[in-house]
Design a protein around this motif. Structure first.
Motif, PDB file in Angstrom:
ATOM      1  N   GLN A  80       0.930  -1.245  -0.067  1.00  0.00           N
ATOM      2  CA  GLN A  80       0.005   0.139   0.122  1.00  0.00           C
ATOM      3  C   GLN A  80       0.907   1.514   0.035  1.00  0.00           C
ATOM      4  O   GLN A  80       2.013   1.155   0.798  1.00  0.00           O
ATOM      5  N   PRO A  81       0.530   2.313  -0.595  1.00  0.00           N
ATOM      6  CA  PRO A  81       1.351   3.572  -0.862  1.00  0.00           C
ATOM      7  C   PRO A  81       1.257   4.282   0.822  1.00  0.00           C
ATOM      8  O   PRO A  81       0.232   4.136   1.270  1.00  0.00           O
ATOM      9  N   ARG A  82       2.656   4.805   0.734  1.00  0.00           N
ATOM     10  CA  ARG A  82       2.678   5.450   1.856  1.00  0.00           C
ATOM     11  C   ARG A  82       2.390   6.947   1.805  1.00  0.00           C
ATOM     12  O   ARG A  82       3.092   7.566   0.537  1.00  0.00           O
ATOM     13  N   VAL A  83       1.400   7.610   2.447  1.00  0.00           N
ATOM     14  CA  VAL A  83       1.201   9.009   2.214  1.00  0.00           C
ATOM     15  C   VAL A  83       1.256   9.709   3.389  1.00  0.00           C
ATOM     16  O   VAL A  83       1.114   9.344   4.515  1.00  0.00           O
ATOM     17  N   ASN A  84       1.623  11.268   3.129  1.00  0.00           N
ATOM     18  CA  ASN A  84       1.643  12.231   4.418  1.00  0.00           C
ATOM     19  C   ASN A  84       0.156  12.670   4.689  1.00  0.00           C
ATOM     20  O   ASN A  84      -0.453  12.949   3.774  1.00  0.00           O
ATOM     21  N   CYS A  85      -0.113  12.663   5.860  1.00  0.00           N
ATOM     22  CA  CYS A  85      -1.192  13.291   6.369  1.00  0.00           C
ATOM     23  C   CYS A  85      -1.383  14.600   6.151  1.00  0.00           C
ATOM     24  O   CYS A  85      -0.317  15.443   6.292  1.00  0.00           O
ATOM     25  N   GLY A  89       0.811  15.609   9.069  1.00  0.00           N
ATOM     26  CA  GLY A  89       2.046  15.463   8.264  1.00  0.00           C
ATOM     27  C   GLY A  89       2.580  14.007   8.439  1.00  0.00           C
ATOM     28  O   GLY A  89       3.678  13.480   8.038  1.00  0.00           O
ATOM     29  N   ALA A  90       2.027  13.163   9.298  1.00  0.00           N
ATOM     30  CA  ALA A  90       2.652  11.744   9.725  1.00  0.00           C
ATOM     31  C   ALA A  90       2.507  11.002   8.632  1.00  0.00           C
ATOM     32  O   ALA A  90       1.290  11.199   7.555  1.00  0.00           O
ATOM     33  N   ALA A  91       3.205  10.173   8.323  1.00  0.00           N
ATOM     34  CA  ALA A  91       3.120   9.021   7.056  1.00  0.00           C
ATOM     35  C   ALA A  91       2.280   7.989   7.723  1.00  0.00           C
ATOM     36  O   ALA A  91       2.323   7.270   8.624  1.00  0.00           O
ATOM     37  N   PHE A  92       1.340   7.358   6.648  1.00  0.00           N
ATOM     38  CA  PHE A  92       0.478   6.337   6.818  1.00  0.00           C
ATOM     39  C   PHE A  92       0.495   5.597   5.725  1.00  0.00           C
ATOM     40  O   PHE A  92       0.492   5.913   4.418  1.00  0.00           O
ATOM     41  N   SER A  93      -0.332   4.348   5.613  1.00  0.00           N
ATOM     42  CA  SER A  93      -0.692   3.481   4.552  1.00  0.00           C
ATOM     43  C   SER A  93      -1.919   3.739   4.124  1.00  0.00           C
ATOM     44  O   SER A  93      -2.858   3.593   4.889  1.00  0.00           O
ATOM     45  N   ALA A  94      -2.012   4.257   2.917  1.00  0.00           N
ATOM     46  CA  ALA A  94      -3.319   4.909   2.470  1.00  0.00           C
ATOM     47  C   ALA A  94      -4.050   3.561   1.863  1.00  0.00           C
ATOM     48  O   ALA A  94      -3.370   2.777   1.137  1.00  0.00           O
ATOM     49  N   CYS A 102      -4.776  10.561   8.065  1.00  0.00           N
ATOM     50  CA  CYS A 102      -4.604   9.417   9.071  1.00  0.00           C
ATOM     51  C   CYS A 102      -5.850   9.195   9.615  1.00  0.00           C
ATOM     52  O   CYS A 102      -6.678   9.862   9.846  1.00  0.00           O
ATOM     53  N   GLU A 103      -5.535   8.044  10.516  1.00  0.00           N
ATOM     54  CA  GLU A 103      -6.782   7.499  11.271  1.00  0.00           C
ATOM     55  C   GLU A 103      -7.231   8.890  12.423  1.00  0.00           C
ATOM     56  O   GLU A 103      -8.573   8.828  12.403  1.00  0.00           O
ATOM     57  N   LYS A 104      -6.292   9.214  13.136  1.00  0.00           N
ATOM     58  CA  LYS A 104      -6.828   9.994  14.322  1.00  0.00           C
ATOM     59  C   LYS A 104      -7.371  11.357  13.271  1.00  0.00           C
ATOM     60  O   LYS A 104      -8.418  11.835  13.988  1.00  0.00           O
ATOM     61  N   CYS A 105      -6.516  11.861  12.233  1.00  0.00           N
ATOM     62  CA  CYS A 105      -7.074  13.075  11.944  1.00  0.00           C
ATOM     63  C   CYS A 105      -8.301  13.033  11.194  1.00  0.00           C
ATOM     64  O   CYS A 105      -9.215  14.129  10.991  1.00  0.00           O
ATOM     65  N   ARG A 106      -8.565  11.961  10.541  1.00  0.00           N
ATOM     66  CA  ARG A 106      -9.771  11.454   9.824  1.00  0.00           C
ATOM     67  C   ARG A 106     -10.979  11.693  10.740  1.00  0.00           C
ATOM     68  O   ARG A 106     -12.118  12.169  10.384  1.00  0.00           O
ATOM     69  N   ASP A 107     -10.957  11.302  11.759  1.00  0.00           N
ATOM     70  CA  ASP A 107     -12.058  11.383  12.679  1.00  0.00           C
ATOM     71  C   ASP A 107     -12.167  12.903  13.314  1.00  0.00           C
ATOM     72  O   ASP A 107     -13.594  13.331  13.235  1.00  0.00           O
ATOM     73  N   LYS A 108     -11.111  13.359  13.401  1.00  0.00           N
ATOM     74  CA  LYS A 108     -11.410  14.816  13.841  1.00  0.00           C
ATOM     75  C   LYS A 108     -11.912  15.990  12.795  1.00  0.00           C
ATOM     76  O   LYS A 108     -12.894  16.681  13.009  1.00  0.00           O
ATOM     77  N   ASN A 109     -11.520  15.274  11.534  1.00  0.00           N
ATOM     78  CA  ASN A 109     -11.896  16.056  10.262  1.00  0.00           C
ATOM     79  C   ASN A 109     -13.255  15.838  10.050  1.00  0.00           C
ATOM     80  O   ASN A 109     -13.964  17.031   9.921  1.00  0.00           O
ATOM     81  N   ALA A 110     -13.880  14.868  10.210  1.00  0.00           N
ATOM     82  CA  ALA A 110     -15.367  14.220  10.205  1.00  0.00           C
ATOM     83  C   ALA A 110     -16.170  15.195  11.159  1.00  0.00           C
ATOM     84  O   ALA A 110     -17.110  15.771  10.667  1.00  0.00           O
ATOM     85  N   ASN A 111     -15.478  15.335  12.489  1.00  0.00           N
ATOM     86  CA  ASN A 111     -16.448  15.948  13.459  1.00  0.00           C
ATOM     87  C   ASN A 111     -16.494  17.464  13.025  1.00  0.00           C
ATOM     88  O   ASN A 111     -17.289  17.964  13.351  1.00  0.00           O
ATOM     89  N   GLU A 112     -15.241  18.158  12.682  1.00  0.00           N
ATOM     90  CA  GLU A 112     -15.133  19.462  12.310  1.00  0.00           C
ATOM     91  C   GLU A 112     -16.218  19.677  11.092  1.00  0.00           C
ATOM     92  O   GLU A 112     -17.053  20.683  11.105  1.00  0.00           O
TER      93      GLU A 112
END
Length: 126
Positions: A80-85, A89-94, A102-112
């Motif tokens: 899986q490609p590595r992408v920066n959030c 800015g953290a690297a994660f597997s997309a 990333c998973e943490k920011c995804r939830d925060k972004n959805a709430n916002e």
């Protein structure tokens, strides 16, 4: 027959469930609680799901030969490609090419986004 010997060698060297002749039963498989299917006396084409999913992917060439001999339909996994959030800015597997956070920011972004959407809806109603 040549491939079967290579499969046996891979099982002996890499399979975590293979215990060899250390115990009463020779070529023992602790996962199946019986002798390993690759060391059976018959010349059939044995199948072990643990071997297919856990051990065989370590050797891609042997995996292709195994699947072609047995007509097993498997998808060869690609990394899986590595992408920066985009937020932290953290690297994660997309998991897809559209994933930005990333998973943490995804939830925060959805709430916002939900908060903003609800504010706009309440503003229209008032």
């Amino acid at each position: 027959m040549q491939n079967k010997n290579r499969f046996k060698r891979l099982v002996k060297n890499s399979c975590a469930c293979y215990l060899g002749a250390k115990y009463v039963i020779s070529n023992y498989c602790c996962l199946q609680d019986r002798p390993c299917v690759f060391f059976a006396q018959d010349d059939g084409l044995p199948r072990c799901t643990y071997f297919e999913n856990g051990v065989l992917p370590m050797n891609e060439k042997l995996e292709r030969e195994y699947t072609s001999e047995r007509n097993v339909k498997t998808e060869f996994k690609t990394a899986q490609p590595r992408v920066n959030c985009q937020k932290c800015g953290a690297a994660f597997s997309a998991h897809s090419n559209r994933q930005k956070y990333c998973e943490k920011c995804r939830d925060k972004n959805a709430n916002e986004k939900t908060k903003l959407r609800m504010r706009q809806m309440r503003k229209k109603q008032a």
